[in-house]
Write an enzyme that holds these catalytic residues in place. Sequence first.
Site, PDB file in Angstrom:
ATOM      1  N   LYS A 188       0.839  -1.194   0.000  1.00 26.93           N
ATOM      2  CA  LYS A 188       0.000   0.000   0.000  1.00 26.93           C
ATOM      3  C   LYS A 188       0.881   1.255   0.000  1.00 26.93           C
ATOM      4  O   LYS A 188       2.054   1.170  -0.314  1.00 26.93           O
ATOM      5  CB  LYS A 188      -0.974  -0.046   1.176  1.00 26.93           C
ATOM      6  CG  LYS A 188      -1.718  -1.390   1.295  1.00 26.93           C
ATOM      7  CD  LYS A 188      -2.543  -1.754   0.047  1.00 26.93           C
ATOM      8  CE  LYS A 188      -2.874  -3.215  -0.042  1.00 26.93           C
ATOM      9  NZ  LYS A 188      -4.011  -3.665   0.683  1.00 26.93           N
TER      10      LYS A 188
HETATM   11  C1  LIG Z   1      -4.663  -4.999   0.977  1.00 23.81           C
HETATM   12  C2  LIG Z   1      -6.108  -4.974   1.137  1.00 23.81           C
HETATM   13  C3  LIG Z   1      -6.728  -5.486   2.284  1.00 23.81           C
HETATM   14  C4  LIG Z   1      -5.954  -6.218   3.355  1.00 23.81           C
HETATM   15  O1  LIG Z   1      -5.018  -5.425   4.006  1.00 23.81           O
HETATM   16  P1  LIG Z   1      -4.046  -6.103   5.097  1.00 23.81           P
HETATM   17  O2  LIG Z   1      -3.482  -4.934   5.838  1.00 23.81           O
HETATM   18  O3  LIG Z   1      -3.011  -6.841   4.315  1.00 23.81           O
HETATM   19  O4  LIG Z   1      -4.851  -6.992   5.946  1.00 23.81           O
HETATM   20  C5  LIG Z   1      -8.094  -5.363   2.403  1.00 23.81           C
HETATM   21  N1  LIG Z   1      -8.828  -4.782   1.442  1.00 23.81           N
HETATM   22  C6  LIG Z   1      -8.302  -4.289   0.319  1.00 23.81           C
HETATM   23  C7  LIG Z   1      -9.170  -3.615  -0.696  1.00 23.81           C
HETATM   24  C8  LIG Z   1      -6.916  -4.372   0.118  1.00 23.81           C
HETATM   25  O5  LIG Z   1      -6.385  -3.901  -1.004  1.00 23.81           O
END
Ligand SMILES: *Cc1c(COP(=O)(O)O)cnc(C)c1O
Length: 388
Positions: A188
């Site tokens: 992210k």
């Molecule tokens: C990456 C992601 C998640 C999960 O995030 P984590 O921090 O890895 O648990 C959930 N929803 C979306 C849309 C994502 O892109």
Amino acid sequence: MSAEAVLSRINVMKPWLGEEEARALAEVVASGWVAQGPKVKEFEEKFAAAQGVRHAVAASSCTTALHLALAVAGIGPGDDVVVPSLSFIATANAVTYLGARPVFCDVDPVTGNVTAETIHAALTLDTRAVIVVDQGGVPLDLDPIRVLCDRHEITVIEDAACAVGSTYRGRPVGAGADVAVWSFHPRKILTTGEGGMLTTNRADWAARARTLREHSMSVSAADRHGPMLAPPEFFLEVGFNYRMTDLQAAVGIVQLGRLPEVLARRREIAARYVAGLSGLRGLRLVSDPPYGTSNFQSFWIEVLPTFGTTREGLLERLAEAGISARRGIMAAHRQPAYKWRDTGNACLQQTERLNDRTLILPVFHELDDEGMNRVISTIRAAAAGADA
Ligand SMILES: *Cc1c(COP(=O)(O)O)cnc(C)c1O
């Protein structure tokens, strides 16, 4: 792949971390308090201020924050929660954790996000909540969704995992939902290694999320260890251990401070891709919708049948040039985990089209001109059908 290409491989992403994060971590180590404590509190306060919301509750990941969000919204067995299939699997999984049923809805063919219309088509008599997603950082159009959900008394949960720094009608995304969740996974925009956040303007929901993430203890660990004589604690309901550590939060505070610079660079890279790739036949590029701005967590392109090669063909050409691109957003309803479940019967035509045709290009803070030029020239060559 040539030896030269191996040497200068371009990853699809790379976190931007430096000396400042290392120093912040070392300070926490030296302090002796590494679990959830003052740094988590500071990170929560700074994050809430940055997002324009009253409360922020840190969690161990966005997935666990989403679990907490659904729990505080009162979702449980017998409830339906509308979710886009076109999302990372965690969006649907969190609903399943509560014993509720994820009901898949389709997305807008241009933005890849849910709309009031696609949600409406998936509503059932048991719909209690909807999880809306700012997919790849592209803001979703919340206002019409709010009108629909308010009319039917449906809770709006925003999965803004990818969308820190994206804006909707001039303010940060997430602020208009009942509760929003964020991810600090390295894929992210900001990272704490693993980590997540829940934001809401509701004090009661924030308070319950805080206790649920810490085994639903009546006294937090920080408060228990502060005084010499610890007060007795009670376990109010069945909770979880979804805490973030102070080690992670210290890194998060530094990363949050870098956000404006990170956003500016990502938008600059996106603009370069647009300049280099727009006008190519059979290629459609992600772009800002009229009502907001993307952080370009993902810069995706749609490969149409009129392009010089298929999506798979283009991925191969990019790989041969040492460029690691990725297939676009997944579709949960096509995965073994959901394929045989009852997940409603809304038409998912646009979801399948985007899942089949999109791919994600490299975007990261330190992507240089040579890298961007190589990505652009490889795609242009593929468009012309020429041999590289
Ligand atoms: C990456 C992601 C998640 C999960 O995030 P984590 O921090 O890895 O648990 C959930 N929803 C979306 C849309 C994502 O892109």
